[in-house]
Design a protein around this motif. Structure first.
Motif, PDB file in Angstrom:
ATOM      1  N   MET A 220       0.838  -1.187   0.000  1.00 13.27           N
ATOM      2  CA  MET A 220       0.000   0.000   0.000  1.00 13.27           C
ATOM      3  C   MET A 220       0.880   1.246   0.000  1.00 13.27           C
ATOM      4  SD  MET A 220      -3.369  -0.376   2.360  1.00 13.27           S
ATOM      5  CE  MET A 220      -2.332  -0.761   3.727  1.00 13.27           C
ATOM      6  N   ASN A 221       0.384   2.256  -0.657  1.00 10.11           N
ATOM      7  CA  ASN A 221       1.135   3.506  -0.741  1.00 10.11           C
ATOM      8  C   ASN A 221       0.573   4.478   0.299  1.00 10.11           C
ATOM      9  OD1 ASN A 221       2.338   5.913  -1.427  1.00 10.11           O
ATOM     10  ND2 ASN A 221       1.866   5.779  -3.601  1.00 10.11           N
ATOM     11  N   PRO A 222       1.276   4.683   1.427  1.00  8.32           N
ATOM     12  CA  PRO A 222       0.737   5.560   2.476  1.00  8.32           C
ATOM     13  C   PRO A 222       0.572   7.008   2.030  1.00  8.32           C
ATOM     14  CG  PRO A 222       2.986   4.867   3.007  1.00  8.32           C
ATOM     15  CD  PRO A 222       2.565   4.108   1.781  1.00  8.32           C
TER      16      PRO A 222
ATOM     17  N   VAL B  25      -6.365  -1.594 -13.763  1.00  7.66           N
ATOM     18  CA  VAL B  25      -7.165  -0.597 -13.025  1.00  7.66           C
ATOM     19  C   VAL B  25      -7.227  -0.847 -11.524  1.00  7.66           C
ATOM     20  CG1 VAL B  25      -8.645   0.128 -14.941  1.00  7.66           C
ATOM     21  CG2 VAL B  25      -9.322  -1.802 -13.550  1.00  7.66           C
ATOM     22  N   GLY B  26      -6.949  -2.082 -11.081  1.00  9.83           N
ATOM     23  CA  GLY B  26      -7.109  -2.390  -9.662  1.00  9.83           C
ATOM     24  C   GLY B  26      -6.251  -1.539  -8.755  1.00  9.83           C
ATOM     25  N   TYR B  27      -5.063  -1.168  -9.234  1.00  8.94           N
ATOM     26  CA  TYR B  27      -4.150  -0.398  -8.374  1.00  8.94           C
ATOM     27  C   TYR B  27      -4.536   1.070  -8.240  1.00  8.94           C
ATOM     28  CZ  TYR B  27      -2.041  -0.482 -13.067  1.00  8.94           C
ATOM     29  OH  TYR B  27      -1.828  -0.481 -14.413  1.00  8.94           O
TER      30      TYR B  27
ATOM     31  N   PRO C  52      -2.464   4.007  -5.371  1.00 13.80           N
ATOM     32  CA  PRO C  52      -2.658   3.572  -3.988  1.00 13.80           C
ATOM     33  C   PRO C  52      -2.139   2.160  -3.721  1.00 13.80           C
ATOM     34  CG  PRO C  52      -4.684   4.517  -4.881  1.00 13.80           C
ATOM     35  CD  PRO C  52      -3.734   4.398  -6.019  1.00 13.80           C
ATOM     36  N   LEU C  53      -2.194   1.277  -4.727  1.00 10.14           N
ATOM     37  CA  LEU C  53      -1.762  -0.112  -4.564  1.00 10.14           C
ATOM     38  C   LEU C  53      -0.790  -0.483  -5.683  1.00 10.14           C
ATOM     39  CD1 LEU C  53      -5.227  -1.804  -3.848  1.00 10.14           C
ATOM     40  CD2 LEU C  53      -3.456  -1.285  -2.160  1.00 10.14           C
TER      41      LEU C  53
END
Length: 196
Positions: free
Chosen positions: A1-3, A120-122, A159-160
């Motif tokens: 995860m990207n904080p 697209v999920g990320y 974000p992911l």
């Protein structure tokens, strides 16, 4: 995860990219994309599907290829700029429908025997991804296929990571999804699941 990016990316992010460049990821011209699209279509275990849901159709390059393998295709995207190009590209394909939708806030009330989530999920936060996963499980017929394809290198805005997206779906195996096939290349990974 990207904080530093805990929230799902919004439509404005994509509209800005498409306003600057009508094909920001070079879907139409990149050898990488062409090879990945060929691998995506080749991974489909059935020669034809009844009803397909494509999440994040962008400008419709993969949509057009996917349309040859299904009786009915719903392609969604968050960007009207991108989708207008997809509609133009697929205007000769009357069995393809397009809608502007942002999952998990929007989700079609329909059943599918194939769901494709490619690149697209990320863009989703982990919380939104988990909500979308449940929506996909509810919409996917027993024995239906779920195909994921994602870039796996680092992207600071997302974000992911692609790996985090795929691992989240592998966590649903074997109770909700059966993992049929996995492939990992230098820049992307592909995983095929079947609904239990």
């Amino acid at each position: 995860m990207n904080p530093s990016q805990p929230h799902s990316l919004q439509p404005e992010y994509f509209d800005a990219l498409y306003q600057e460049d009508p094909d920001p990821w070079k879907f139409e011209t990149s050898d990488y994309e062409a090879e990945k699209y060929a691998a995506t279509i080749a991974a489909l275990p059935k020669p034809r599907y009844r009803s397909t849901f494509e999440i994040g159709g962008s400008i419709g390059v993969l949509t057009e290829k996917l349309a040859a393998r299904t009786d009915s295709l719903l392609s969604i995207d968050v960007s009207k700029i991108a989708q207008d190009r997809a509609i133009q590209r697929c205007q000769h394909l009357p069995h393809v429908q397009f809608e502007i939708m942002q999952i998990p806030r929007d989700f079609p009330d329909a059943q599918f025997d194939l769901i494709l989530i490619s690149e697209v999920g990320y863009y989703l936060s982990l919380e939104d991804l988990k909500t979308a996963q449940q929506q996909m499980l509810n919409a996917l017929e027993p024995g239906g296929h779920l195909l994921l394809v994602h870039w796996i290198l680092y992207a600071k805005d997302y974000p992911l990571s692609g790996d985090e997206v795929h691992e989240a779906f592998l966590d649903l195996s074997p109770t909700h999804l059966k993992h049929l096939f996995g492939k990992r290349e230098e820049q992307y990974r592909l995983d095929l699941f079947e609904r239990c």
